[in-house]
Design a protein around this motif. Structure first.
Motif, PDB file in Angstrom:
ATOM      1  N   ASN A  79       0.874  -1.168   0.000  1.00 16.00           N
ATOM      2  CA  ASN A  79       0.000   0.000   0.000  1.00 16.00           C
ATOM      3  C   ASN A  79       0.909   1.214   0.000  1.00 16.00           C
ATOM      4  O   ASN A  79       1.829   1.311   0.819  1.00 16.00           O
ATOM      5  N   THR A  80       0.670   2.120  -0.933  1.00 14.79           N
ATOM      6  CA  THR A  80       1.461   3.339  -1.030  1.00 14.79           C
ATOM      7  C   THR A  80       0.608   4.496  -0.526  1.00 14.79           C
ATOM      8  O   THR A  80      -0.511   4.703  -0.992  1.00 14.79           O
ATOM      9  N   TYR A  81       1.147   5.230   0.426  1.00  8.73           N
ATOM     10  CA  TYR A  81       0.453   6.366   1.034  1.00  8.73           C
ATOM     11  C   TYR A  81       1.074   7.659   0.530  1.00  8.73           C
ATOM     12  O   TYR A  81       2.295   7.776   0.459  1.00  8.73           O
ATOM     13  N   GLU A  82       0.228   8.631   0.222  1.00  3.10           N
ATOM     14  CA  GLU A  82       0.722   9.931  -0.224  1.00  3.10           C
ATOM     15  C   GLU A  82      -0.113  11.034   0.421  1.00  3.10           C
ATOM     16  O   GLU A  82      -1.338  11.000   0.374  1.00  3.10           O
ATOM     17  N   ALA A  83       0.561  11.987   1.033  1.00  3.94           N
ATOM     18  CA  ALA A  83      -0.098  13.149   1.619  1.00  3.94           C
ATOM     19  C   ALA A  83       0.027  14.301   0.628  1.00  3.94           C
ATOM     20  O   ALA A  83       1.127  14.676   0.234  1.00  3.94           O
ATOM     21  N   ILE A  84      -1.130  14.832   0.217  1.00  2.82           N
ATOM     22  CA  ILE A  84      -1.163  15.878  -0.803  1.00  2.82           C
ATOM     23  C   ILE A  84      -1.780  17.142  -0.210  1.00  2.82           C
ATOM     24  O   ILE A  84      -2.881  17.102   0.342  1.00  2.82           O
ATOM     25  N   LEU A  85      -1.064  18.227  -0.348  1.00  2.00           N
ATOM     26  CA  LEU A  85      -1.517  19.524   0.131  1.00  2.00           C
ATOM     27  C   LEU A  85      -2.084  20.304  -1.049  1.00  2.00           C
ATOM     28  O   LEU A  85      -1.415  20.463  -2.064  1.00  2.00           O
ATOM     29  N   SER A  86      -3.328  20.757  -0.949  1.00  2.00           N
ATOM     30  CA  SER A  86      -3.961  21.570  -1.995  1.00  2.00           C
ATOM     31  C   SER A  86      -4.116  22.990  -1.471  1.00  2.00           C
ATOM     32  O   SER A  86      -4.575  23.203  -0.353  1.00  2.00           O
ATOM     33  N   TYR A  87      -3.742  23.953  -2.306  1.00  2.00           N
ATOM     34  CA  TYR A  87      -3.798  25.348  -1.878  1.00  2.00           C
ATOM     35  C   TYR A  87      -3.990  26.258  -3.082  1.00  2.00           C
ATOM     36  O   TYR A  87      -3.768  25.872  -4.220  1.00  2.00           O
ATOM     37  N   THR A  88      -4.400  27.481  -2.820  1.00  2.00           N
ATOM     38  CA  THR A  88      -4.539  28.498  -3.858  1.00  2.00           C
ATOM     39  C   THR A  88      -3.430  29.515  -3.655  1.00  2.00           C
ATOM     40  O   THR A  88      -3.217  30.006  -2.548  1.00  2.00           O
ATOM     41  N   GLU A  89      -2.712  29.812  -4.731  1.00  2.00           N
ATOM     42  CA  GLU A  89      -1.632  30.789  -4.632  1.00  2.00           C
ATOM     43  C   GLU A  89      -2.201  32.182  -4.373  1.00  2.00           C
ATOM     44  O   GLU A  89      -3.332  32.491  -4.737  1.00  2.00           O
ATOM     45  N   ARG A  90      -1.399  33.031  -3.784  1.00  2.00           N
ATOM     46  CA  ARG A  90      -1.844  34.383  -3.437  1.00  2.00           C
ATOM     47  C   ARG A  90      -2.285  35.174  -4.659  1.00  2.00           C
ATOM     48  O   ARG A  90      -3.216  35.943  -4.606  1.00  2.00           O
ATOM     49  N   ASP A  91      -1.591  34.991  -5.783  1.00  2.22           N
ATOM     50  CA  ASP A  91      -1.884  35.765  -6.991  1.00  2.22           C
ATOM     51  C   ASP A  91      -3.207  35.341  -7.638  1.00  2.22           C
ATOM     52  O   ASP A  91      -3.811  36.101  -8.377  1.00  2.22           O
ATOM     53  N   SER A  92      -3.618  34.118  -7.382  1.00  6.34           N
ATOM     54  CA  SER A  92      -4.776  33.562  -8.068  1.00  6.34           C
ATOM     55  C   SER A  92      -5.868  33.242  -7.064  1.00  6.34           C
ATOM     56  O   SER A  92      -5.609  32.742  -5.984  1.00  6.34           O
ATOM     57  N   GLU A  93      -7.099  33.521  -7.459  1.00  3.07           N
ATOM     58  CA  GLU A  93      -8.219  33.207  -6.571  1.00  3.07           C
ATOM     59  C   GLU A  93      -8.876  31.885  -6.942  1.00  3.07           C
ATOM     60  O   GLU A  93      -9.666  31.354  -6.182  1.00  3.07           O
ATOM     61  N   THR A  94      -8.554  31.354  -8.113  1.00  2.69           N
ATOM     62  CA  THR A  94      -9.240  30.145  -8.555  1.00  2.69           C
ATOM     63  C   THR A  94      -8.321  28.960  -8.825  1.00  2.69           C
ATOM     64  O   THR A  94      -8.742  27.821  -8.674  1.00  2.69           O
ATOM     65  N   ALA A  95      -7.089  29.183  -9.230  1.00  6.41           N
ATOM     66  CA  ALA A  95      -6.196  28.078  -9.603  1.00  6.41           C
ATOM     67  C   ALA A  95      -5.672  27.373  -8.354  1.00  6.41           C
ATOM     68  O   ALA A  95      -4.973  27.963  -7.542  1.00  6.41           O
TER      69      ALA A  95
END
Length: 159
Positions: A79-95
């Motif tokens: 079993n392979t575990y991966e921790a993924i952080l999702s964030y929005t960059e300061r310059d962009s409000e949607t990406a």
């Protein structure tokens, strides 16, 4: 040993000062020099502790195939575990950007033997709790953390 005690004392002092000032300390980069030629079991275990891996598979070094190779667990279900952080960059409000912050594997056979500590549910919940707590500690409230587990068999895994 004295050097580690001094280091931990300085870190503790920095964090205590930061709590009083309600800010995060700016800590200098940290380097620790280890003895030359440490056994593989020691270095792999130490790396796992430092990186907060839930599992550290330390192969038995001694057979001809493991002594000269850094490839292990060939054709072993893991079993392979991966921790993924999702964030929005300061310059962009949607990406939304994604960043993998941790990835490791655990042999399924090991999880079956130690199910109470190494089941998928236990590992995923433990990682989420640990990493979300750290994000909260540094004041990050806008990022999302997701821990993903995938099962597979590979022709090789590297340490």
């Amino acid at each position: 040993m004295q050097a580690l005690e001094t280091l931990f004392s300085k870190l503790e002092s920095s964090f205590r000062d930061a709590e009083e000032e309600n800010s995060m300390p700016l800590l200098p980069p940290l380097s620790i020099l280890l003895e030359q030629n440490l056994p593989l079991g020691v270095t792999v275990s130490l790396a796992a502790v430092i990186l907060d891996y839930s599992v550290a598979y330390v192969p038995e070094v001694g057979s001809d195939s493991t002594a000269s190779s850094s490839v292990f667990l060939a054709n072993v279900p893991v079993n392979t575990y991966e921790a993924i952080l999702s964030y929005t960059e300061r310059d962009s409000e949607t990406a939304t950007k994604e960043l993998s912050v941790m990835r490791f594997s655990c042999p399924k056979g090991l999880e079956e033997v130690h199910h109470e500590r190494l089941s998928q549910e236990v590992i995923v919940k433990g990682l989420e709790s640990l990493l979300k707590g750290r994000l909260e500690d540094i004041g990050v409230r806008t990022a999302r953390l997701n821990v993903v587990c995938q099962s597979g068999t590979f022709d090789r895994l590297a340490l």
